[in-house]
Design a protein around this motif. Structure first.
Motif, PDB file in Angstrom:
ATOM      1  N   GLY A 208      -4.302   2.559  -0.852  1.00 24.40           N
ATOM      2  CA  GLY A 208      -3.736   3.449  -0.374  1.00 24.40           C
ATOM      3  C   GLY A 208      -2.621   3.257  -1.031  1.00 24.40           C
ATOM      4  O   GLY A 208      -1.598   3.099  -1.904  1.00 24.40           O
ATOM      5  N   ALA A 209      -1.512   4.395  -0.294  1.00 23.45           N
ATOM      6  CA  ALA A 209      -0.453   4.966  -0.939  1.00 23.45           C
ATOM      7  C   ALA A 209       0.454   5.431   0.106  1.00 23.45           C
ATOM      8  O   ALA A 209       1.151   7.086   0.575  1.00 23.45           O
ATOM      9  N   PRO A 210       1.995   4.463   0.843  1.00 28.25           N
ATOM     10  CA  PRO A 210       2.605   5.042   2.059  1.00 28.25           C
ATOM     11  C   PRO A 210       3.026   6.047   1.227  1.00 28.25           C
ATOM     12  O   PRO A 210       3.629   7.179   2.180  1.00 28.25           O
ATOM     13  N   GLU A 211       4.048   6.001   0.102  1.00 29.10           N
ATOM     14  CA  GLU A 211       4.693   7.194  -0.341  1.00 29.10           C
ATOM     15  C   GLU A 211       3.872   8.663  -0.215  1.00 29.10           C
ATOM     16  O   GLU A 211       4.877   9.819   0.183  1.00 29.10           O
ATOM     17  N   GLN A 212       2.697   8.852  -0.105  1.00 27.99           N
ATOM     18  CA  GLN A 212       1.914  10.129  -0.043  1.00 27.99           C
ATOM     19  C   GLN A 212       1.627   9.826   1.563  1.00 27.99           C
ATOM     20  O   GLN A 212       0.316  10.777   1.519  1.00 27.99           O
ATOM     21  N   PHE A 213       1.690   9.073   2.224  1.00 29.00           N
ATOM     22  CA  PHE A 213       1.455   9.472   4.036  1.00 29.00           C
ATOM     23  C   PHE A 213      -0.406   8.304   3.940  1.00 29.00           C
ATOM     24  O   PHE A 213      -0.905   9.401   4.471  1.00 29.00           O
ATOM     25  N   LYS A 214      -0.924   8.466   2.914  1.00 35.75           N
ATOM     26  CA  LYS A 214      -2.406   8.188   2.965  1.00 35.75           C
ATOM     27  C   LYS A 214      -2.801   6.489   3.154  1.00 35.75           C
ATOM     28  O   LYS A 214      -1.707   5.358   2.689  1.00 35.75           O
ATOM     29  N   ASP A 251     -16.533   8.317   6.091  1.00 38.01           N
ATOM     30  CA  ASP A 251     -14.652   7.641   4.848  1.00 38.01           C
ATOM     31  C   ASP A 251     -14.515   6.083   5.022  1.00 38.01           C
ATOM     32  O   ASP A 251     -13.086   5.601   4.443  1.00 38.01           O
ATOM     33  N   GLY A 252     -14.990   5.793   6.021  1.00 36.15           N
ATOM     34  CA  GLY A 252     -14.468   4.151   5.703  1.00 36.15           C
ATOM     35  C   GLY A 252     -13.573   3.960   6.800  1.00 36.15           C
ATOM     36  O   GLY A 252     -12.631   3.026   6.612  1.00 36.15           O
ATOM     37  N   GLY A 253     -13.226   4.729   7.443  1.00 35.00           N
ATOM     38  CA  GLY A 253     -12.261   4.733   8.731  1.00 35.00           C
ATOM     39  C   GLY A 253     -10.718   5.453   8.308  1.00 35.00           C
ATOM     40  O   GLY A 253      -9.982   5.687   8.402  1.00 35.00           O
ATOM     41  N   ALA A 254     -10.499   5.806   6.625  1.00 32.91           N
ATOM     42  CA  ALA A 254      -9.357   6.523   5.935  1.00 32.91           C
ATOM     43  C   ALA A 254      -8.650   7.484   6.801  1.00 32.91           C
ATOM     44  O   ALA A 254      -7.850   7.598   6.426  1.00 32.91           O
TER      45      ALA A 254
END
Ligand code: NAI
Length: 258
Positions: A208-214, A251-254
């Motif tokens: 994931g990418a917290p800076e992109q809120f993913k 989506d594996g919970g994404a």
């Protein structure tokens, strides 16, 4: 209670699948063939089943964004193979850019394939399935159609439109015994994702990418095309006989979507 495979209602039926040359589309065609379904596999490029028994799979090159081409291939399938029981909307294109960097052409192309394409094939099949009073349609949308994503506003909007269109069609066709559902994949190992994976790496897609809120993928793996095909076949089949207007996230919970 155990369900035997013979209760699936797939064997011997006819299906039309768009995007059949792609990673997910070809996995769906293979899974349908394995269940004894006869498949019209179409794509804007030749699907990889041309060497197979022509009585079981027919490969067609057609542009899903052109209604005349889609209407013609549906009419031909009915003419040659009889009633079409299943339709799967898989054809899609991906373009990522911020909204301010999205040009007119990219926006129009995304909607022409991802949204109008779903309308074209679903409408042609709906007209036919209403007369048959049976049938099942599944649209492959995206988890990006259910959650805001940076760089995916246009793509996500085209997929959200296709998903709601499919569920609304399900409401119109319910009195005719025709079910319409949506499968929303997350990151899946196919040619479409290859560019993104080369750029970001599998690990960072999973992390994931917290800076992109993913948030990443809680199940800590990408989906394989077969995972998406399994969900599509379930929703097409009689095992999902009381399920319509539904959206199944694979989506594996994404997207933290239930
Ligand atoms: P892919 O790029 O391997 O397959 C897409 C197929 O659609 C290609 O074979 C392409 O030729 C076909 N296509 C594009 N424009 C067309 C047109 N105008 N007419 C007919 N066919 C056309 O991609 P993939 O991954 O198999 O994608 C399948 C579907 O799943 C797409 O709708 C995509 O948006 C969706 N999806 C994919 C995800 C992924 O991570 N791979 C994630 C979420 C959704």
């Amino acid at each position: 209670m155990s369900l035997s495979r013979s209760l699936s209602g797939l064997q011997g039926e006819v299906a039309i699948v768009s995007g059949a040359a792609g990673g997910i589309g070809s996995a769906i065609v293979s899974a349908l063939l394995a269940e004894g379904v006869r498949v019209v596999a179409f794509d804007r490029v030749m699907p990889p089943f041309a060497g197979h028994d022509a009585d079981r799979v027919r490969c067609v090159v057609a542009d899903v964004s052109q209604s005349t081409e889609v209407n013609a291939l549906v009419a031909r399938a009915i003419d040659e193979w009889g009633p079409v029981r299943f339709g799967v909307n898989v054809a899609g294109v991906l373009h990522t850019a911020s909204v301010v960097d999205t040009d007119d052409e990219s926006w129009q192309r995304l909607f022409a394939v991802n949204t109008t394409g779903v309308f074209n094939l679903s409408r042609a099949l709906a007209r036919h399935m209403m007369t048959q009073r049976r049938g099942s349609i599944v649209t492959v949308s995206s988890n990006a159609g259910g959650v805001p994503r940076q760089g995916m506003a246009a793509y996500g909007a085209s997929k959200a439109a296709a998903a709601l269109f499919t569920r609304s069609l399900g409401l119109e066709l319910a009195p005719f015994g025709v079910r319409c559902n949506v499968v929303a994949p997350g990151s899946t190992r196919t040619p479409m994702l290859a560019g993104m994976l080369a750029e970001q790496g599998v690990e960072s897609v999973i992390a994931g990418a917290p800076e992109q809120f993913k948030i990443g993928i809680p199940l800590a793996k990408l989906a394989e095309p077969r995972d998406i095909a399994e969900a599509v076949l379930f929703l097409l089949s009689d095992r999902a006989g009381h399920i319509t207007m539904n959206e199944l996230y694979v989506d594996g919970g994404a997207s933290l979507h239930g």
